[in-house]
Design an enzyme around this catalytic site. Sequence first.
Site, mmCIF file in Angstrom:
data_model
loop_
_atom_site.group_PDB
_atom_site.id
_atom_site.type_symbol
_atom_site.label_atom_id
_atom_site.label_comp_id
_atom_site.label_asym_id
_atom_site.label_seq_id
_atom_site.Cartn_x
_atom_site.Cartn_y
_atom_site.Cartn_z
ATOM 1 N N GLU A 145 1.180 -1.109 0.190
ATOM 2 C CA GLU A 145 -0.753 0.062 -0.075
ATOM 3 C C GLU A 145 0.576 1.134 -0.063
ATOM 4 O OE1 GLU A 145 -3.682 0.705 -0.480
ATOM 5 O OE2 GLU A 145 -2.517 2.371 -0.622
ATOM 6 N N LEU A 147 -0.933 4.921 0.453
ATOM 7 C CA LEU A 147 -2.310 5.886 0.462
ATOM 8 C C LEU A 147 -0.440 6.372 1.542
ATOM 9 C CD1 LEU A 147 -2.770 4.945 3.783
ATOM 10 C CD2 LEU A 147 -3.770 3.976 3.015
ATOM 11 N N ASN A 202 9.871 4.259 0.078
ATOM 12 C CA ASN A 202 8.959 4.969 1.373
ATOM 13 C C ASN A 202 11.101 5.637 2.009
ATOM 14 O OD1 ASN A 202 6.829 4.675 1.731
ATOM 15 N ND2 ASN A 202 7.429 3.408 3.610
ATOM 16 N N CYS A 254 5.306 5.473 8.828
ATOM 17 C CA CYS A 254 6.175 4.446 8.196
ATOM 18 C C CYS A 254 7.789 4.555 8.000
ATOM 19 C CB CYS A 254 5.833 5.217 6.478
ATOM 20 S SG CYS A 254 3.489 3.963 7.036
HETATM 21 P P1 NAD Z 1 -3.002 0.986 12.281
HETATM 22 O O1 NAD Z 1 -1.872 0.788 13.635
HETATM 23 O O2 NAD Z 1 -3.779 1.983 12.007
HETATM 24 O O3 NAD Z 1 -3.873 -0.230 12.063
HETATM 25 C C1 NAD Z 1 -3.667 -1.756 12.284
HETATM 26 C C2 NAD Z 1 -4.653 -2.178 12.494
HETATM 27 O O4 NAD Z 1 -4.390 -4.212 13.274
HETATM 28 C C3 NAD Z 1 -5.132 -2.139 14.067
HETATM 29 O O5 NAD Z 1 -6.566 -1.938 14.042
HETATM 30 C C4 NAD Z 1 -4.881 -3.749 15.364
HETATM 31 O O6 NAD Z 1 -5.271 -3.234 16.144
HETATM 32 C C5 NAD Z 1 -4.433 -4.413 14.205
HETATM 33 N N1 NAD Z 1 -4.810 -6.005 14.070
HETATM 34 C C6 NAD Z 1 -3.193 -5.979 14.869
HETATM 35 N N2 NAD Z 1 -3.084 -7.526 14.634
HETATM 36 C C7 NAD Z 1 -4.087 -7.653 14.569
HETATM 37 C C8 NAD Z 1 -4.684 -9.392 14.262
HETATM 38 N N3 NAD Z 1 -3.897 -10.579 14.416
HETATM 39 N N4 NAD Z 1 -5.812 -9.565 13.768
HETATM 40 C C9 NAD Z 1 -6.476 -8.909 13.113
HETATM 41 N N5 NAD Z 1 -6.467 -7.383 13.454
HETATM 42 C C10 NAD Z 1 -5.337 -6.915 13.831
HETATM 43 O O7 NAD Z 1 -1.615 0.435 10.913
HETATM 44 P P2 NAD Z 1 -1.606 0.910 9.608
HETATM 45 O O8 NAD Z 1 -1.240 2.655 9.797
HETATM 46 O O9 NAD Z 1 -2.906 1.008 8.583
HETATM 47 O O10 NAD Z 1 -0.808 0.045 8.680
HETATM 48 C C11 NAD Z 1 -0.968 -1.253 8.657
HETATM 49 C C12 NAD Z 1 0.681 -1.411 7.339
HETATM 50 O O11 NAD Z 1 0.152 -0.834 6.598
HETATM 51 C C13 NAD Z 1 1.618 -1.934 8.064
HETATM 52 O O12 NAD Z 1 3.044 -2.397 7.867
HETATM 53 C C14 NAD Z 1 1.976 -0.036 7.565
HETATM 54 O O13 NAD Z 1 3.869 0.060 7.285
HETATM 55 C C15 NAD Z 1 1.494 -0.201 6.589
HETATM 56 N N6 NAD Z 1 1.626 0.859 5.382
HETATM 57 C C16 NAD Z 1 0.642 2.195 6.646
HETATM 58 C C17 NAD Z 1 0.412 3.700 5.667
HETATM 59 C C18 NAD Z 1 0.191 4.426 6.762
HETATM 60 O O14 NAD Z 1 -0.388 5.572 5.979
HETATM 61 N N7 NAD Z 1 -0.343 3.991 7.872
HETATM 62 C C19 NAD Z 1 0.705 3.692 4.307
HETATM 63 C C20 NAD Z 1 1.237 2.521 3.800
HETATM 64 C C21 NAD Z 1 1.339 1.588 4.431
#
Ligand code: NAD
Length: 435
Positions: A145, A147, A202, A254
Amino acid sequence: MKVVIVGAGYVGLVTGLGLAKLGHQIWFLDIDEKKISLLKKGKLPFREPGLTKLLKEARRENKVYFSSSYRETVPQGEGWLICVGTPSAADGSCNLDFVLGAVREVIRWAPEKGFLVIKSTVDPLRVGEIEELVGERLRLSFVPEFLSEGRAVKDFFSPFRLVFGVKDEVSLSWLKRLYRKIKGERIICSPYEAVLIKCVSNIFLATKISFVNLWALFCGRVGADINQVIKGVGLDPRIGDKFLAAGLGFGGSCFPKDLRAACVYFSQVGIRNCFLKEVLQINQMMVEWVVEKIKKWQKKKIAVWGATFKPHTDDLRESQALVLVERLSQLKLREIRVCDPAADPEQLRRYPKVKFFRDPYQSVEGMEVIVLATEWEIFGQVDFKKVASLMEEKTLIDGRVGFKLWDKERLIRLGFDYWAIGEEKKMCYTDKNEQ
Ligand code: NAD
């Protein structure tokens, strides 16, 4: 198509609600029951422009369901998108525990066949481990992703690219169908390449920020204006001016974590890498520059404008503004105030010395210094005459100088002592005023 989104965070909710808008049926699954119960009531657990509207529409059209139960949810889908967090482990590497845990649970409850898609940012050196865990039953692909928080909904519907890291044609055609209404270039590659495209992107963006910041420090020493330099540099189309805004540095969930992880990857494969470590060091140097100035000037009452890691989000994760607040809390200051239009004040409770404000004017009453730490537009639109009349001393540190929110020459005319981050000599501003 019927899709289960595992992890209803920033990536999961934007992806799932975006897919629902495209007509798919979405089940959100998250172990955080509080989050699920909020979502069931139609409330988002965080702020992201355009997302509330998508949630409302999707609920109205019965396109989305929310649950904390793998047993209930996984069998509903033909595809499962893993969007859980991958935080830093103690040694800086990427902690895959949540991803591996989620994958195990999906395998446990999934029907005979289906598509497992890893959207979380994972360790490129552990792609093989995930592949081994999944085995042959489910078809595995990696669709990282890209975003950007604050404009995530826009990024979903108009991505710069879609990257499909696949091993077989069946997965590829399923992914193509899932995203068929989204325009934009498709990169079809191996799982390793997909994971690396995310990682390198990134890290390159973070590197650009530290690169310009290093020059901002240099410009400050010699009395040059970094914005003028970048303006001239950026006109070269081979370089461009994107992501070259000098300031307090990068934060968020990130860039810092992905950089720390990349430093570990390089050492694991035995390639010398001082370069990426330096990118992180420069980021710390920017905060230290502000701290040193405040110490040197012996200022005691500081207002920090901005707390979130960037504007248009309430995300405070690894925010440079908060790194600054933390460092200021270690000094013997009389008062530290933080003003932010979106941050949750509850999350600032861990700094007992810090007072939180929503209103910029109230936040500067009786203060000696304002540090612009996050480039929220509101901090450029304030009435600086009023600000000047409220402050005890009128010192400004433009910690986001590359975003040009503050007109330094006007501020100097209004009697402010203006300092751009890195600035040690005031030569150019004085010269311009005298012309
Ligand atoms: P976040 O912390 O906002 O959300 C992660 C969610 O996963 C949480 O709600 C948590 O409760 C849930 N979770 C954890 N373990 C779980 C499990 N075993 N089963 C079900 N749910 C579970 O994280 P995010 O910011 O959305 O990032 C997620 C991934 O995407 C990461 O690897 C991050 O590096 C990547 N990413 C993030 C962004 C960003 O801008 N936030 C952009 C691109 C990629």
